[in-house]
Scaffold this motif. Structure first.
Motif, PDB file in Angstrom:
ATOM      1  N   ARG A 359      -3.181   3.170  -2.034  1.00 23.95           N
ATOM      2  CA  ARG A 359      -2.152   2.583  -1.171  1.00 23.95           C
ATOM      3  C   ARG A 359      -2.262   3.142   0.245  1.00 23.95           C
ATOM      4  O   ARG A 359      -2.263   4.362   0.439  1.00 23.95           O
ATOM      5  CB  ARG A 359      -0.754   2.872  -1.723  1.00 23.95           C
ATOM      6  N   LYS A 402      -5.939  -6.661   5.361  1.00 21.35           N
ATOM      7  CA  LYS A 402      -5.201  -7.184   4.206  1.00 21.35           C
ATOM      8  C   LYS A 402      -5.866  -8.449   3.673  1.00 21.35           C
ATOM      9  O   LYS A 402      -6.021  -8.621   2.461  1.00 21.35           O
ATOM     10  CB  LYS A 402      -3.753  -7.480   4.608  1.00 21.35           C
ATOM     11  N   SER A 409      -7.256  -6.040  -6.177  1.00 21.30           N
ATOM     12  CA  SER A 409      -5.870  -5.850  -6.597  1.00 21.30           C
ATOM     13  C   SER A 409      -5.446  -4.380  -6.606  1.00 21.30           C
ATOM     14  O   SER A 409      -4.253  -4.081  -6.604  1.00 21.30           O
ATOM     15  CB  SER A 409      -5.664  -6.444  -7.995  1.00 21.30           C
ATOM     16  N   LYS A 410      -6.407  -3.462  -6.614  1.00 23.63           N
ATOM     17  CA  LYS A 410      -6.056  -2.042  -6.703  1.00 23.63           C
ATOM     18  C   LYS A 410      -6.042  -1.342  -5.351  1.00 23.63           C
ATOM     19  O   LYS A 410      -5.825  -0.143  -5.276  1.00 23.63           O
ATOM     20  CB  LYS A 410      -7.010  -1.335  -7.665  1.00 23.63           C
ATOM     21  N   LYS A 412      -3.993  -1.480  -1.876  1.00 19.13           N
ATOM     22  CA  LYS A 412      -2.783  -2.056  -1.301  1.00 19.13           C
ATOM     23  C   LYS A 412      -2.621  -1.573   0.141  1.00 19.13           C
ATOM     24  O   LYS A 412      -2.809  -0.385   0.428  1.00 19.13           O
ATOM     25  CB  LYS A 412      -1.546  -1.651  -2.100  1.00 19.13           C
ATOM     26  N   GLU A 414       0.389  -1.489   2.932  1.00 22.50           N
ATOM     27  CA  GLU A 414       1.818  -1.709   3.032  1.00 22.50           C
ATOM     28  C   GLU A 414       2.330  -1.292   4.405  1.00 22.50           C
ATOM     29  O   GLU A 414       1.800  -0.368   5.026  1.00 22.50           O
ATOM     30  CB  GLU A 414       2.547  -0.902   1.946  1.00 22.50           C
TER      31      GLU A 414
END
Length: 416
Positions: A359, A402, A409-410, A412, A414
């Motif tokens: 993340r 992005k 999918s792993k 991210k 934010e």
């Protein structure tokens, strides 16, 4: 051969070449240019640590008293054996307040030791032709404190052309080690190497270096990596600058890269670290060799308030390639990074599905590619104001990241 996986406009993301380029070329084919670490990136120790060093020196054995009569103060004579004798007989020592030459034998640090360096203390590696050697060996020991280490490697005078493991400080299966305000430069390999000592296996894993703390360092112009973490748990690197890493792959400021599934990489914290003008990546995380077909691997890494200025790329993620591997558990968190003046702020290789969820939060991208022009050179050596136009450009770059990661999918990204 390099394999381009994805191309994102100014944030192109592609595979790192598996072959080192020779001569003076960095990743993008331009000549690498050494830049002195700007004053604002020179980490300094807090007052409390300075006071602790002053007090510790008062009660430590001065290794100068063990040197032979008529000793030289210009770093021209090898005093390795005298220093090692002092380290073996005493656990609290202060190094001579002048440069001292040491041989490729290096110095071995014992458990329960405190090593102090004075303002003019310096260990200089005598040029050799070896592929593997270490200036300070911290192997299989515990409870060690090293204050203000000043180490200068032999990369400029190295007598050989092969190898990449001439280390400044090498920690192998060490435990409870604090390294305060190190200044490590010109090593044939890494400034600091963190790994295991032998191939002894406990519960299916090598014995990692554990509870290793590095504070307020400047790791500059080392040939392979500034800091390598190959096998370690509970590793903390704080308020440290790693700069001008160049010479042989990976050429990254910090490289977290295990060699095989028996290695341990867990609870790694990189906090308020600056990577500056490294030939490849500011921070490189490659966990490719950690997943395994039988058993599980768990990795947790936190990178907080990382600033990269002028490295080819600020941050790079490697990938997992073998579909037979079990999926790893854990998480990589990258919080509030600022990436400035990079050719490619972020790079990754696809096929990431076996590795931990990663993340990124509140990424800031500033400035543009570095170049030879006076304006670009000035931008790389100063902290830029984070103006609205720069901020908007940076957010556009993040949007492209992005979009390019939409199939991963792993990974991210934010907002804050």
């Amino acid at each position: 051969m390099s394999k381009i996986c994805t191309l994102f406009s100014s944030l192109s993301v592609f595979a790192m070449s598996c072959m080192a380029q020779g001569g003076d070329l960095d990743y993008n084919g331009k000549k690498f240019v050494f830049n002195s670490v700007p004053a604002q990136y020179n980490a300094t120790a807090p007052a409390a640590i300075k006071a602790k060093v002053t007090a510790g020196i008062q009660s430590a054995v001065d290794l100068t008293t063990l040197l032979p009569a008529g000793y030289k103060k210009d770093g021209s004579v090898d005093y390795t054996d005298y220093l090692q004798s002092g380290l073996d007989k005493n656990r609290n020592v202060v190094f001579p307040d002048f440069p001292v030459l040491i041989s490729s034998k290096g110095l071995t640090v014992n458990s329960n030791s405190n090593l102090y360096f004075k303002p003019n203390s310096k260990l200089i590696m005598q040029p050799n032709n070896l592929e593997k050697f270490e200036m300070l060996r911290v192997h299989g020991v515990n409870n060690v404190n090293i204050y203000n280490a000043n180490l200068v490697g032999d990369r400029k005078g190295h007598l050989g052309t092969s190898g990449e493991h001439g280390m400044g400080i090498a920690l192998r299966s060490a435990k409870d080690v604090n390294i305060y305000s190190p200044r490590i430069s010109n090593c044939w390999g890494d400034g600091i190497y963190i790994g295991w000592r032998t191939r002894d296996v406990v519960d299916g894993h090598y014995i990692p270096s554990d509870n290793i703390n590095i504070y307020n360092g400047v790791i500059d112009f080392n040939r392979r990596n500034g800091i390598s973490i190959v096998c370690g748990s509970n590793i903390n690197i704080r308020n440290t600058t790693i700069a001008n890493t160049y010479g042989t792959l990976p050429m990254s400021g910090i490289d977290i890269e295990p060699n095989e599934p028996k290695d341990v990489i867990n609870n790694i914290t990189i906090d308020s670290v600056t990577t500056y003008n490294n030939a490849r990546d500011g921070i490189l995380i490659v966990l490719t060799r950690l997943p395994q077909a039988n058993g599980s691997a768990n990795t947790n890494i936190v990178v907080k308030d990382h600033v990269d200025d002028g490295s080819y790329s600020a941050f790079r993620l490697g990938s997992g390639f073998r579909k037979t591997d079990r999926e790893m558990s854990g998480q990589i968190s990258v919080i509030d990074p600022v990436w400035k003046n990079n050719e490619m702020p972020f790079r990754f290789r696809s096929n990431y599905q076996m590795l931990p969820i990663t993340r990124f939060k509140n990424i800031k991208v500033m400035g543009g590619p570095s170049g030879a022009g006076a304006a670009n050179k000035a931008a790389r050596s100063t902290i830029q104001a984070f103006s609205a136009p720069v901020q908007n450009a940076g957010q556009d770059a993040v949007k492209k990241m992005k979009a390019g990661l939409s199939k991963e999918s792993k990974i991210k990204i934010e907002d804050k």
